[in-house]
Design an enzyme around this catalytic site. Structure first.
Site, PDB file in Angstrom:
ATOM      1  N   ASP A  42      66.914 100.491 135.851  1.00  0.00           N
ATOM      2  CA  ASP A  42      68.230 100.870 135.755  1.00  0.00           C
ATOM      3  C   ASP A  42      69.000  99.572 135.410  1.00  0.00           C
ATOM      4  O   ASP A  42      68.593  98.241 135.678  1.00  0.00           O
ATOM      5  CB  ASP A  42      68.523 101.237 137.299  1.00  0.00           C
ATOM      6  N   ILE A  43      70.178  99.800 134.972  1.00  0.00           N
ATOM      7  CA  ILE A  43      71.175  98.606 134.417  1.00  0.00           C
ATOM      8  C   ILE A  43      71.658  97.940 135.766  1.00  0.00           C
ATOM      9  O   ILE A  43      71.839  96.489 135.397  1.00  0.00           O
ATOM     10  CB  ILE A  43      72.046  99.208 133.650  1.00  0.00           C
ATOM     11  N   ASP A  59      68.997  97.212 130.900  1.00  0.00           N
ATOM     12  CA  ASP A  59      69.854  98.062 130.130  1.00  0.00           C
ATOM     13  C   ASP A  59      69.112  98.663 129.022  1.00  0.00           C
ATOM     14  O   ASP A  59      68.782  98.223 128.111  1.00  0.00           O
ATOM     15  CB  ASP A  59      70.945  97.069 129.566  1.00  0.00           C
ATOM     16  N   VAL A  60      69.341 100.013 128.884  1.00  0.00           N
ATOM     17  CA  VAL A  60      68.599 100.769 127.697  1.00  0.00           C
ATOM     18  C   VAL A  60      69.202 100.456 126.525  1.00  0.00           C
ATOM     19  O   VAL A  60      68.611 100.829 125.304  1.00  0.00           O
ATOM     20  CB  VAL A  60      68.746 102.394 127.998  1.00  0.00           C
ATOM     21  N   TYR A 104      80.072 111.486 124.904  1.00  0.00           N
ATOM     22  CA  TYR A 104      79.173 112.278 125.718  1.00  0.00           C
ATOM     23  C   TYR A 104      78.532 113.537 125.145  1.00  0.00           C
ATOM     24  O   TYR A 104      77.308 113.636 125.218  1.00  0.00           O
ATOM     25  CB  TYR A 104      79.670 112.664 126.831  1.00  0.00           C
TER      26      TYR A 104
END
Length: 274
Positions: free
Chosen positions: A37-38, A75-76, A172
């Site tokens: 997770d970030i 971070d992805v 989104y």
């Protein structure tokens, strides 16, 4: 015996919400977990995002059901950080064979920093999915034991649902549609390796992404938007629970779904069938 005994799952966005639920359910079914997770606020996101303490709580919950877990802050959008998390998981558990690119943000009611909201949405939910797959797939292919990739999309990834046309909302919608294209491409290309790729499309889920003070204030200010029939599920439930999505993903990742690939799998209380 669990339905996922011997499997190792790599989950992004695992500090809370759907990602946490997936981590716990996979652990309950016997899988080891690599959780990412970030743990940092993205400025264009209007609600408070997960923290390192949230990720620590995911670790505790997985261990409480007897699971094994490696957790890393990454971070992805940062492929090198994802690679380091993947490598830590492989060092601990030997392999990764199930991938859940789940990390997501919803910068849809932010009227400031509009161009950045577009970039953050696309970079997290489309490029981030691609990063996650590209980091995990080489070792899965080399291992030669098949596997499964289950991408979190949305009912909004198969319909025109949206609150507005601001750049954050546009990002989104575009990202959630875009991952369907990625899924179909990779499902076709990876079938010969017995690696299955599918997308999962939830309706609204009871997580901090939608259940928060900021979104509640928006609904109060514009009740005609959130109260529109376009936002209502045909089944008598306003929001499904994270575990409802997790249960579907467990099925798709397990041997029960061993020949299911290239599909868009709704868990939407009938939303897309209206």
């Amino acid at each position: 015996m669990g339905r996922l005994d011997g499997k190792v799952v790599f989950i992004t966005g695992a500090a809370r919400g759907q990602g946490r639920s997936h981590a716990v359910r996979f652990a309950e079914e016997g899988a080891a977990v690599v959780a990412v997770d970030i743990c940092e606020q993205v400025p264009t996101v209007f609600y408070p995002m997960a923290t390192k303490e949230d990720l620590d709580e995911t670790v505790a919950l997985v261990e409480a059901v007897g699971g094994r877990i490696v957790a890393r802050v990454a971070d992805v959008r940062d492929r090198a950080a994802l690679q380091a998390a993947h490598d830590a998981g492989v060092q601990e558990f030997g392999h990764v064979d199930t991938v859940l690119p789940n990390a997501g943000i919803m910068p849809v009611i932010n009227e400031g920093a509009q161009h950045q909201a577009w970039s953050d949405g696309i970079d997290t939910m489309l490029t981030g999915v691609w990063h996650t797959m590209e980091v995990c797939l080489p070792s899965m292919i080399e291992r030669g034991r098949g596997g499964s990739v289950l991408i979190t999309s949305s009912a909004a990834g198969l319909s025109g649902i949206g609150l507005n046309t601001l750049p954050g909302q546009a990002a989104y919608s575009a990202a959630k549609h875009g991952v369907v294209g990625l899924m179909r491409l990779y499902a076709s290309q990876l079938a010969t390796h017995s690696i299955r790729v599918n997308t999962v499309h939830p309706t609204g889920v009871n997580t901090p992404m939608v259940v928060n003070e900021q979104y509640g204030a928006f609904v109060e200010e514009f009740p005609e938007i959130a109260g529109s029939p376009n936002y209502q599920n045909p089944m008598p439930v306003q929001l499904v629970e994270p575990v409802d999505i997790s249960n579907a993903i467990v099925y798709l990742a397990s041997d029960e779904g061993r020949y299911v690939t290239g599909v868009t799998f709704p868990v939407d209380a009938g939303y897309l069938n209206r």
